[in-house]
Structures are given as C-alpha cells and as structure tokens.
Write a protein that holds these residues in place. Structure first.
Motif, PDB file in Angstrom:
ATOM      1  N   SER A  29     -33.452 -59.423 100.134  1.00 31.54           N
ATOM      2  CA  SER A  29     -34.236 -59.135  98.935  1.00 31.54           C
ATOM      3  C   SER A  29     -35.632 -59.750  98.982  1.00 31.54           C
ATOM      4  O   SER A  29     -36.439 -59.507  98.081  1.00 31.54           O
ATOM      5  CB  SER A  29     -33.492 -59.629  97.691  1.00 31.54           C
ATOM      6  N   SER A  30     -35.932 -60.513 100.016  1.00 35.77           N
ATOM      7  CA  SER A  30     -37.270 -61.077 100.165  1.00 35.77           C
ATOM      8  C   SER A  30     -38.277 -60.062 100.682  1.00 35.77           C
ATOM      9  O   SER A  30     -39.473 -60.359 100.755  1.00 35.77           O
ATOM     10  CB  SER A  30     -37.241 -62.252 101.158  1.00 35.77           C
ATOM     11  N   SER A  51     -39.317 -50.979  97.084  1.00 32.97           N
ATOM     12  CA  SER A  51     -39.598 -52.347  96.660  1.00 32.97           C
ATOM     13  C   SER A  51     -38.392 -53.243  96.879  1.00 32.97           C
ATOM     14  O   SER A  51     -37.274 -52.774  97.144  1.00 32.97           O
ATOM     15  CB  SER A  51     -40.007 -52.356  95.186  1.00 32.97           C
ATOM     16  N   TRP A  52     -38.582 -54.538  96.703  1.00 32.70           N
ATOM     17  CA  TRP A  52     -37.539 -55.500  97.052  1.00 32.70           C
ATOM     18  C   TRP A  52     -36.246 -55.290  96.274  1.00 32.70           C
ATOM     19  O   TRP A  52     -35.153 -55.519  96.796  1.00 32.70           O
ATOM     20  CB  TRP A  52     -38.059 -56.928  96.837  1.00 32.70           C
ATOM     21  N   ASN A  53     -36.358 -54.812  95.040  1.00 31.45           N
ATOM     22  CA  ASN A  53     -35.158 -54.629  94.214  1.00 31.45           C
ATOM     23  C   ASN A  53     -34.725 -53.170  94.108  1.00 31.45           C
ATOM     24  O   ASN A  53     -33.808 -52.847  93.360  1.00 31.45           O
ATOM     25  CB  ASN A  53     -35.389 -55.192  92.820  1.00 31.45           C
ATOM     26  N   GLY A  54     -35.403 -52.297  94.831  1.00 33.19           N
ATOM     27  CA  GLY A  54     -35.051 -50.885  94.781  1.00 33.19           C
ATOM     28  C   GLY A  54     -35.604 -50.146  93.587  1.00 33.19           C
ATOM     29  O   GLY A  54     -35.351 -48.943  93.434  1.00 33.19           O
ATOM     30  N   GLY A  55     -36.357 -50.820  92.754  1.00 32.34           N
ATOM     31  CA  GLY A  55     -36.831 -50.196  91.531  1.00 32.34           C
ATOM     32  C   GLY A  55     -37.978 -49.218  91.710  1.00 32.34           C
ATOM     33  O   GLY A  55     -38.224 -48.378  90.844  1.00 32.34           O
ATOM     34  N   ARG A  71     -31.574 -48.916  98.994  1.00 31.04           N
ATOM     35  CA  ARG A  71     -31.161 -50.170  99.620  1.00 31.04           C
ATOM     36  C   ARG A  71     -30.009 -50.770  98.841  1.00 31.04           C
ATOM     37  O   ARG A  71     -29.868 -50.549  97.636  1.00 31.04           O
ATOM     38  CB  ARG A  71     -32.325 -51.154  99.683  1.00 31.04           C
ATOM     39  N   ASP A  72     -29.196 -51.531  99.549  1.00 32.96           N
ATOM     40  CA  ASP A  72     -28.105 -52.279  98.944  1.00 32.96           C
ATOM     41  C   ASP A  72     -28.305 -53.733  99.353  1.00 32.96           C
ATOM     42  O   ASP A  72     -27.969 -54.117 100.487  1.00 32.96           O
ATOM     43  CB  ASP A  72     -26.754 -51.744  99.430  1.00 32.96           C
ATOM     44  N   ASN A  73     -28.866 -54.519  98.463  1.00 32.92           N
ATOM     45  CA  ASN A  73     -29.181 -55.906  98.811  1.00 32.92           C
ATOM     46  C   ASN A  73     -27.923 -56.739  99.033  1.00 32.92           C
ATOM     47  O   ASN A  73     -27.940 -57.711  99.787  1.00 32.92           O
ATOM     48  CB  ASN A  73     -30.054 -56.533  97.733  1.00 32.92           C
ATOM     49  N   ASN A 100     -42.152 -59.437 100.243  1.00 30.98           N
ATOM     50  CA  ASN A 100     -42.238 -58.672  99.008  1.00 30.98           C
ATOM     51  C   ASN A 100     -43.490 -58.965  98.185  1.00 30.98           C
ATOM     52  O   ASN A 100     -43.682 -58.345  97.134  1.00 30.98           O
ATOM     53  CB  ASN A 100     -40.973 -58.857  98.180  1.00 30.98           C
ATOM     54  N   TYR A 104     -45.466 -52.245  98.136  1.00 30.81           N
ATOM     55  CA  TYR A 104     -44.612 -51.242  98.754  1.00 30.81           C
ATOM     56  C   TYR A 104     -45.371 -49.934  98.975  1.00 30.81           C
ATOM     57  O   TYR A 104     -45.008 -49.123  99.806  1.00 30.81           O
ATOM     58  CB  TYR A 104     -43.366 -50.984  97.899  1.00 30.81           C
TER      59      TYR A 104
END
Length: 125
Positions: A29-30, A51-55, A71-73, A100, A104
């Motif tokens: 997630s970094s 983006s790092w959180n998939g948002g 992505r699946d963190n 991050n 992105y």
C-alpha cells in the motif's frame, strides 16, 4: 519492492486475459502501481495506473473501456483485466511501482522506481 508479473499468453481477438503482479518487500500500500507495455519494435508505453488504495485509476486512451486495473492490498497483488483484446494489444506487459507520494496520473515511465520482468501477451487476428 520486488514485482513478478504473470498471466500472459496467446488469445484470439475479442478474447480476454487477466494479468497479475505479485509484490513482495515493503508494504504494497506504500506504492502507486502501473501497467506498461512494449509492442514489438516499439517503445514502452503506459497502459494504466492505480492509486495506493485503489480509489483512483487512470488509463491510456487506447485501452479505456476495455481494460480494468485493480489491486488487492491484502494479497499484495495488482491486476489488469483485459477484455475485447485486439491484435494491436500484442506486447510484453510490465507492472511497475512508485512511492505513493507521486501522482498516479503522471504516466511517464521514468517516475516509476520498480519494475517486474514482463509477461508476453499475443493477440491473434
């Protein structure tokens, strides 16, 4: 972070493939994650980023509406679902990572620090 791409293969035009990219090392997630590809005889080009959180996601115009990045963190894995494949999608596909703090939506390959080894996708007509 170490990246390992997989899932490439031979598919007919109109078909689908899902690529995966397994990450190890620092917390997944970094990183902002991206997919790039290099068609035969051409330079590496941007495909999609997340983006790092998939948002948030960002796509090249050539794949928008056909490809989906996710992505699946929890599993430290990046995906690229490719539908309605065309012969011009034939390429070696690479996953890449950057801290991050970097945008992105900045699609330049030089902004990515880490690269996987690539997986070949061949789309026959």
């Amino acid at each position: 972070v170490q990246l390992q791409a997989s899932g490439g293969g031979l598919v007919q035009a109109g078909g689908s493939l899902r690529l995966s990219c397994a990450a190890s090392g620092r917390p997944f997630s970094s990183y902002v994650m991206g997919w790039f590809r290099q068609p035969p005889g051409r330079e590496r080009e941007f495909v999609a980023a997340i983006s790092w959180n998939g948002g948030s996601t960002y796509y090249a115009d050539s794949v928008k509406g056909r490809f989906t990045i996710s992505r699946d963190n929890a599993k430290n894995t990046l995906y690229l679902q490719m539908n309605s494949l065309k012969p011009e999608d034939t390429a070696v596909y690479y996953c890449a990572a950057k801290p991050n703090l970097r945008s992105y939506s900045d699609y330049r390959p030089g902004t990515y620090d880490y690269w996987g080894q690539g997986t070949l996708v061949t789309v026959s007509s």
